[in-house]
Design a protein around this motif. Structure first.
Motif, short mmCIF file in Angstrom:
data_model
loop_
_atom_site.label_atom_id
_atom_site.label_comp_id
_atom_site.label_asym_id
_atom_site.label_seq_id
_atom_site.Cartn_x
_atom_site.Cartn_y
_atom_site.Cartn_z
N GLY A 1 5.40 -34.34 28.78
CA GLY A 1 4.04 -34.24 28.27
C GLY A 1 3.69 -32.82 27.87
N LEU A 2 4.06 -31.84 28.69
CA LEU A 2 3.77 -30.44 28.37
C LEU A 2 4.52 -29.98 27.13
N VAL A 3 5.80 -30.33 27.05
CA VAL A 3 6.62 -29.91 25.92
C VAL A 3 6.09 -30.51 24.63
N VAL A 4 5.73 -31.79 24.67
CA VAL A 4 5.23 -32.46 23.48
C VAL A 4 3.92 -31.84 23.00
N MET A 5 3.01 -31.53 23.93
CA MET A 5 1.73 -30.94 23.52
C MET A 5 1.93 -29.56 22.88
N ALA A 6 2.85 -28.76 23.43
CA ALA A 6 3.15 -27.45 22.83
C ALA A 6 3.79 -27.63 21.46
N TYR A 7 4.63 -28.64 21.32
CA TYR A 7 5.28 -28.91 20.04
C TYR A 7 4.26 -29.32 18.98
N VAL A 8 3.30 -30.16 19.36
CA VAL A 8 2.25 -30.59 18.43
C VAL A 8 1.38 -29.40 18.03
N ALA A 9 1.02 -28.56 19.00
CA ALA A 9 0.22 -27.37 18.71
C ALA A 9 0.95 -26.46 17.73
N ARG A 10 2.24 -26.30 17.90
CA ARG A 10 3.03 -25.46 16.99
C ARG A 10 3.01 -26.04 15.58
N TYR A 11 3.22 -27.34 15.45
CA TYR A 11 3.27 -27.97 14.13
C TYR A 11 1.92 -27.82 13.41
N LEU A 12 0.83 -28.10 14.12
CA LEU A 12 -0.49 -28.03 13.50
C LEU A 12 -0.83 -26.61 13.08
N ALA A 13 -0.49 -25.63 13.92
CA ALA A 13 -0.77 -24.23 13.58
C ALA A 13 0.08 -23.78 12.40
N LYS A 14 1.32 -24.23 12.37
CA LYS A 14 2.23 -23.84 11.30
C LYS A 14 1.77 -24.39 9.95
N ASN A 15 1.11 -25.53 9.96
CA ASN A 15 0.70 -26.19 8.71
C ASN A 15 -0.81 -26.09 8.47
N LYS A 16 -1.45 -25.11 9.10
CA LYS A 16 -2.90 -25.01 9.01
C LYS A 16 -3.41 -24.77 7.59
N GLU A 17 -2.61 -24.06 6.79
CA GLU A 17 -3.03 -23.72 5.43
C GLU A 17 -2.41 -24.64 4.38
N LYS A 18 -1.66 -25.64 4.83
CA LYS A 18 -0.97 -26.52 3.90
C LYS A 18 -1.63 -27.89 3.85
N GLN A 19 -1.41 -28.58 2.76
CA GLN A 19 -1.84 -29.96 2.67
C GLN A 19 -0.73 -30.82 3.25
N ILE A 20 -1.03 -31.47 4.36
CA ILE A 20 0.00 -32.19 5.10
C ILE A 20 0.41 -33.46 4.35
N ASP A 21 1.72 -33.62 4.20
CA ASP A 21 2.30 -34.82 3.60
C ASP A 21 2.69 -35.78 4.72
N PHE A 22 2.28 -37.04 4.59
CA PHE A 22 2.51 -37.99 5.68
C PHE A 22 4.00 -38.19 5.94
N LYS A 23 4.80 -38.31 4.89
CA LYS A 23 6.23 -38.54 5.08
C LYS A 23 6.88 -37.38 5.81
N GLU A 24 6.53 -36.15 5.38
CA GLU A 24 7.09 -34.96 6.03
C GLU A 24 6.65 -34.87 7.48
N SER A 25 5.36 -35.12 7.74
CA SER A 25 4.85 -35.04 9.12
C SER A 25 5.42 -36.17 9.98
N PHE A 26 5.66 -37.31 9.38
CA PHE A 26 6.23 -38.43 10.15
C PHE A 26 7.63 -38.08 10.65
N ILE A 27 8.39 -37.42 9.78
CA ILE A 27 9.77 -37.06 10.16
C ILE A 27 9.78 -35.90 11.16
N ASN A 28 9.02 -34.86 10.87
CA ASN A 28 9.08 -33.63 11.68
C ASN A 28 8.20 -33.66 12.92
N LEU A 29 7.14 -34.46 12.90
CA LEU A 29 6.22 -34.50 14.03
C LEU A 29 6.30 -35.80 14.81
#
Length: 396
Positions: free
Chosen positions: A124-152
């Protein structure tokens, strides 16, 4: 004492709240352990108290050590730890053991230590940190569902699928917290709706498969079904644990029977862990129960303050991602004890006995304190951390 405080960084209020909860837990755990001693025949009450104190001491050591780690390391560290967690969950499913009657596939026995480790809490801790990293990394980008589905979502889905067979409540909590974090982090609502739908379909498919092949996962789905049915029927025959918890709460009154004077602790299974809040109400009454609730909400307030003061988006999301599950778990534990929720098996953070719960809660609090103790950093510094570089620094 002044020398010790010089080495303690971060939000002092959080340190104080954790200390208060830990010290308060001594009496309920000592009192409730009589069930394990005189009914189950396991050890002595003093032995259980000493074990609980030792676990808390190690827990504070975990908080101290974790809060000294720069929080930016948790970003790349989550990428490194995700495959490790998946391997641990696979190993736990195949080699898990039974501890105190808990489901075999929840626990992993630690060699030479004689203790069990619940790998889903680390996941649970690792997953929450991973999600926080992904969202912060893509904060300025328009998120693509296919890309986020694979990577997140695929890595998250792999973790949740491995936790689900043995622990539905933990899976539901982690999934709910991920959805909340994604909402706060600006993940498109339309895509969150897709993920929620996929999750419900996946859960339905799992239940159907479990029903069709009952020998593969004996009793798990039936256990979930019976708990929910017992909760919603109301007037039907109560689950034994819930019945004893309600008796404990009803006899506690406003001021309680006094420390150590609980009667239902001798009849209530898991009285020192899952149902410890019922024992607190019986011994300390409505007044004591209200104080416990107030302390947890005070902790939530300080977590929000730490998130508000964080200097980067990743830090803010990390604090919310690892902090809110602690409060959510506490609310669920107390709600189960007063029969507002079906039985879930969630412990009361920092109060219930149990090494895994205490240590992972302390690890999460250490991450929060690491953020609150940090100096100004830029988001680019956080996101530019290469996981391999972090591994190299760690090895050096």
């Amino acid at each position: 004492m002044k020398h010790i405080f010089q080495h303690i960084k971060g939000d002092r209020a959080i340190w104080a709240i954790v200390a208060i909860l830990a010290i308060f837990s001594f009496m309920p755990v000592y009192s409730a352990s009589t069930n394990l001693v005189y009914v189950v025949g396991n050890g002595s009450t003093l032995g259980h108290l000493v074990k609980h104190i030792v676990l808390l001491i190690f827990g504070f050591a975990i908080i101290y050590g974790t809060h000294k780690i720069p929080y930016r390391y948790f970003s790349g560290g989550s990428v490194l730890m995700l495959p490790v967690v998946i391997i641990l969950l696979l190993f736990t499913m195949s080699q898990g053991t039974t501890i105190g009657g808990a489901n075999a596939s929840r626990w992993l026995r630690i060699p030479f230590v004689g203790m069990g480790f619940q790998t889903s809490t680390l996941a649970g801790l690792v997953v929450m940190a991973y999600v926080a990293r992904y969202l912060a990394k893509n904060k300025e980008k328009q998120i693509d569902f296919k890309e986020s589905f694979i990577n997140l979502w695929l890595p998250i889905g792999a973790v949740l699928i491995l936790i689900l067979p043995a622990n539905f409540s933990t899976t539901a909590i982690i999934f709910s917290m991920i959805l909340m974090l994604c909402f706060i982090g600006g993940y498109p609502l339309k895509y969150l709706g897709y993920i929620l739908g996929i999750g419900l379909i996946g859960l339905t498919f799992f239940v159907l498969v479990a029903k069709a092949f009952p020998n593969a996962m004996p009793h798990r789905v039936n256990t979930w079904q019976s708990r929910i049915e017992n909760f919603w029927k109301g007037e039907a025959k109560e689950d034994y644990q819930v019945e004893k918890a309600k008796i404990a709460i009803a006899t506690g009154g406003v001021t309680g029977k006094g420390p150590g004077k609980s009667v239902q602790k001798n009849f209530l299974p898991q009285s020192s862990s899952d149902f410890i809040y019922a024992i607190i109400v019986e011994e300390y009454g409505l007044a004591g129960a209200s104080i416990v609730i107030f302390i947890y909400f005070l902790l939530m307030f300080r977590i929000l303050v730490a998130a508000r003061k964080a200097t980067t988006i990743f830090a803010t999301l990390l604090v919310i991602g690892v902090g809110f599950p602690i409060i959510f778990q506490a609310i669920i534990n107390m709600a189960v004890a007063v029969n507002l929720f079906p039985v879930t098996g969630q412990t009361l953070p920092l109060i219930s006995s149990g090494g895994t719960s205490i240590w992972m809660t302390c690890f999460a609090l250490g991450m929060i304190l690491s953020v609150s103790a940090s100096k100004n950093e830029t988001e680019e510094t956080i996101m530019d951390d290469n996981p391999l570089d972090i591994l190299h620094e760690t090895l050096d």
